[in-house]
Enzyme design. Structure first.
Site, short mmCIF file in Angstrom:
data_model
loop_
_atom_site.label_atom_id
_atom_site.label_comp_id
_atom_site.label_asym_id
_atom_site.label_seq_id
_atom_site.Cartn_x
_atom_site.Cartn_y
_atom_site.Cartn_z
N LYS A 1 -13.14 -3.46 28.56
CA LYS A 1 -11.88 -3.00 28.90
C LYS A 1 -11.79 -1.48 27.84
O LYS A 1 -11.80 -0.72 28.35
CB LYS A 1 -11.72 -3.48 28.87
CG LYS A 1 -11.41 -4.70 29.38
CD LYS A 1 -10.99 -6.53 29.35
CE LYS A 1 -10.41 -6.96 27.75
NZ LYS A 1 -11.76 -7.73 27.24
N ARG B 1 -2.36 -10.84 28.89
CA ARG B 1 -3.43 -12.11 28.73
C ARG B 1 -2.58 -13.37 28.99
O ARG B 1 -3.40 -14.40 28.38
CB ARG B 1 -3.37 -12.04 27.55
CG ARG B 1 -5.04 -11.27 26.55
CD ARG B 1 -5.15 -11.36 25.55
NE ARG B 1 -6.49 -11.16 25.35
CZ ARG B 1 -7.14 -9.87 24.40
NH1 ARG B 1 -6.86 -8.67 24.79
NH2 ARG B 1 -7.92 -10.52 24.11
N ARG C 1 -22.04 -5.91 18.95
CA ARG C 1 -20.77 -4.18 18.80
C ARG C 1 -20.46 -3.68 17.40
O ARG C 1 -20.85 -5.23 16.46
CB ARG C 1 -19.36 -4.82 19.94
CG ARG C 1 -19.17 -4.07 19.27
CD ARG C 1 -16.90 -4.24 20.25
NE ARG C 1 -16.70 -5.70 19.75
CZ ARG C 1 -15.94 -5.96 20.66
NH1 ARG C 1 -15.41 -5.29 21.54
NH2 ARG C 1 -15.46 -7.17 20.82
N ARG D 1 -16.74 -6.95 13.94
CA ARG D 1 -15.88 -7.14 13.80
C ARG D 1 -15.46 -8.93 14.19
O ARG D 1 -16.17 -9.60 14.13
CB ARG D 1 -15.05 -7.20 15.76
CG ARG D 1 -14.66 -5.85 15.42
CD ARG D 1 -13.87 -5.59 17.12
NE ARG D 1 -13.23 -6.70 17.35
CZ ARG D 1 -13.04 -7.14 18.92
NH1 ARG D 1 -12.79 -5.70 19.87
NH2 ARG D 1 -12.04 -7.81 19.35
N ARG E 1 -13.51 -17.51 22.14
CA ARG E 1 -12.78 -16.47 22.52
C ARG E 1 -13.06 -16.40 24.29
O ARG E 1 -12.17 -16.51 25.12
CB ARG E 1 -13.07 -15.40 22.63
CG ARG E 1 -12.61 -15.49 20.87
CD ARG E 1 -13.24 -14.03 20.08
NE ARG E 1 -13.41 -12.39 20.62
CZ ARG E 1 -13.56 -11.78 20.92
NH1 ARG E 1 -14.78 -11.59 20.14
NH2 ARG E 1 -13.77 -10.59 21.15
P1 AP5 Z 1 -15.83 -3.52 25.15
O1 AP5 Z 1 -15.62 -1.86 25.70
O2 AP5 Z 1 -15.05 -3.16 22.93
O3 AP5 Z 1 -14.86 -4.52 25.67
P2 AP5 Z 1 -14.21 -5.52 25.59
O4 AP5 Z 1 -14.06 -5.59 27.09
O5 AP5 Z 1 -12.83 -3.95 25.31
O6 AP5 Z 1 -14.00 -6.79 24.29
P3 AP5 Z 1 -12.83 -7.50 23.54
O7 AP5 Z 1 -13.77 -8.17 22.39
O8 AP5 Z 1 -13.17 -6.01 22.49
O9 AP5 Z 1 -12.13 -7.38 24.08
P4 AP5 Z 1 -10.92 -8.39 23.46
O10 AP5 Z 1 -10.15 -9.14 25.27
O11 AP5 Z 1 -11.85 -9.83 23.50
O12 AP5 Z 1 -10.87 -7.80 22.08
P5 AP5 Z 1 -9.27 -7.34 21.93
O13 AP5 Z 1 -9.50 -6.53 21.11
O14 AP5 Z 1 -7.90 -6.81 23.44
O15 AP5 Z 1 -17.90 -3.35 24.92
C1 AP5 Z 1 -18.09 -4.41 24.23
C2 AP5 Z 1 -19.31 -3.81 23.74
O16 AP5 Z 1 -19.94 -3.35 24.76
C3 AP5 Z 1 -19.28 -2.59 22.70
O17 AP5 Z 1 -20.37 -3.05 21.83
C4 AP5 Z 1 -19.57 -1.45 23.51
O18 AP5 Z 1 -20.25 -0.21 23.37
C5 AP5 Z 1 -21.23 -2.04 25.13
N1 AP5 Z 1 -20.39 -2.12 26.65
C6 AP5 Z 1 -19.47 -1.64 27.11
N2 AP5 Z 1 -19.80 -1.69 28.05
C7 AP5 Z 1 -20.84 -1.41 28.52
C8 AP5 Z 1 -22.34 -1.29 29.04
N3 AP5 Z 1 -21.78 -1.44 30.88
N4 AP5 Z 1 -23.21 -1.51 29.40
C9 AP5 Z 1 -23.78 -1.69 28.53
N5 AP5 Z 1 -22.95 -2.01 27.09
C10 AP5 Z 1 -21.52 -1.61 26.94
O19 AP5 Z 1 -8.46 -8.53 21.36
C11 AP5 Z 1 -8.48 -8.75 20.32
C12 AP5 Z 1 -8.18 -10.64 19.68
O20 AP5 Z 1 -6.65 -9.97 19.29
C13 AP5 Z 1 -7.78 -11.50 20.73
O21 AP5 Z 1 -8.57 -12.64 19.77
C14 AP5 Z 1 -6.49 -12.04 20.53
O22 AP5 Z 1 -6.28 -12.91 18.79
C15 AP5 Z 1 -5.55 -10.29 20.08
N6 AP5 Z 1 -4.73 -10.07 20.80
C16 AP5 Z 1 -5.03 -8.43 21.67
N7 AP5 Z 1 -4.31 -8.46 22.82
C17 AP5 Z 1 -3.76 -9.65 22.45
C18 AP5 Z 1 -2.68 -10.16 23.36
N8 AP5 Z 1 -2.60 -9.56 24.88
N9 AP5 Z 1 -2.13 -11.48 23.50
C19 AP5 Z 1 -2.46 -12.61 22.28
N10 AP5 Z 1 -2.90 -11.89 20.94
C20 AP5 Z 1 -4.11 -10.75 21.22
#
Ligand code: AP5
Length: 224
Positions: free
Chosen positions: A16, A91, A130, A163, A174
């Protein structure tokens, strides 16, 4: 007519942030990633950052009221002509309903939901590989998209970090949280008539980007 609002929905590691960043490079688009905003708040040591810390490190969701307050504040700062990408929000059912109550006040609606999917083994490998830049937030992957010099951001030179919530013992939790609390939003959006656009996230980054562009063009008439 106000500018579009898109939601990026999908499990951790599905890409994403990667695709949201590509979209945000296009003129007029801004990505609001709640995970990134929370990590920024933690780095700055704000009250929100301190409250969010323990939830994030354990892979749990931060309470809905904190998240809704954060998103409201950010959306209010943006003009109606800004095209918004909501990454990692909503979420939970409460967050989705909160967004639907908030947007009309701002003259907006959710125009489309990009639903990213990939098998769990792909997600686990991507998360393990990552690396993130603390300064300019560029993402890398030691398996799929390594930095030019090991451990250093190719864009700004800062030292990359892994991270805390990307530790193997947190990742399964997660994924479980996603399946239990966030995946049901698919049904919410099906019932609330936002365009649901499925994206096969296991493909390479460029192939996924092609899918995103095609979906936005065909379903919403948006050229990016
Ligand atoms: P990446 O693009 O980083 O994936 P992502 O879907 O953004 O994954 P996240 O782990 O960041 O999502 P998340 O939803 O768990 O975390 P968030 O920060 O929102 O890609 C992942 C890796 O793969 C990278 O290394 C990239 O280079 C690689 N990659 C990407 N696409 C690829 C492809 N096609 N082929 C090969 N490699 C690829 O949330 C973190 C924490 O914050 C949560 O756990 C929670 O505690 C809190 N939080 C955030 N938002 C909320 C909310 N709305 N409500 C409550 N808590 C929240």
């Amino acid at each position: 007519m106000s500018a579009p609002v898109l939601v990026l929905l999908g499990p951790p590691g599905v890409g994403k942030g990667t695709q949201g960043d590509r979209l945000a490079e296009k003129p007029g688009w801004v990505r609001l990633g709640t995970g990134d905003l929370l990590r920024e708040a933690r780095r700055e040591g704000t009250e929100l950052g301190r409250k969010a810390e323990a939830y994030m490190d354990e892979g749990k969701l931060v309470p809905d009221d904190l998240i809704l307050g954060l998103v409201r504040e950010k959306l209010e700062e943006l003009g109606q002509e800004t095209r918004v990408i909501l990454d990692g929000f909503p979420r939970t059912d409460i967050q989705a309903r909160g967004l639907d109550e908030l947007l009309p006040d701002l003259g907006r609606t959710v125009d489309g939901v990009l639903l990213f999917e990939a098998p769990d083994e792909t997600l686990v490998k991507r998360i393990a590989g990552r690396r993130s830049c603390p300064e300019c937030e560029t993402l890398y992957n030691v398996y799929f998209d390594p930095p030019p010099e090991e451990g250093k951001c190719g864009r700004c030179g800062a030292e990359l970090f892994h991270r805390k919530d990307d530790r193997p013992d947190t990742v399964q939790g997660r994924l479980d949280v996603y399946r239990e609390q966030t995946e049901p939003l698919v049904r919410y959006y099906e019932a609330h008539s936002a365009e649901l656009l499925p994206i096969a996230g296991e493909q390479g980054m460029d192939e996924v980007w092609d899918q995103v562009r095609t979906s936005l063009r065909d379903a919403l008439g948006l050229e990016v």
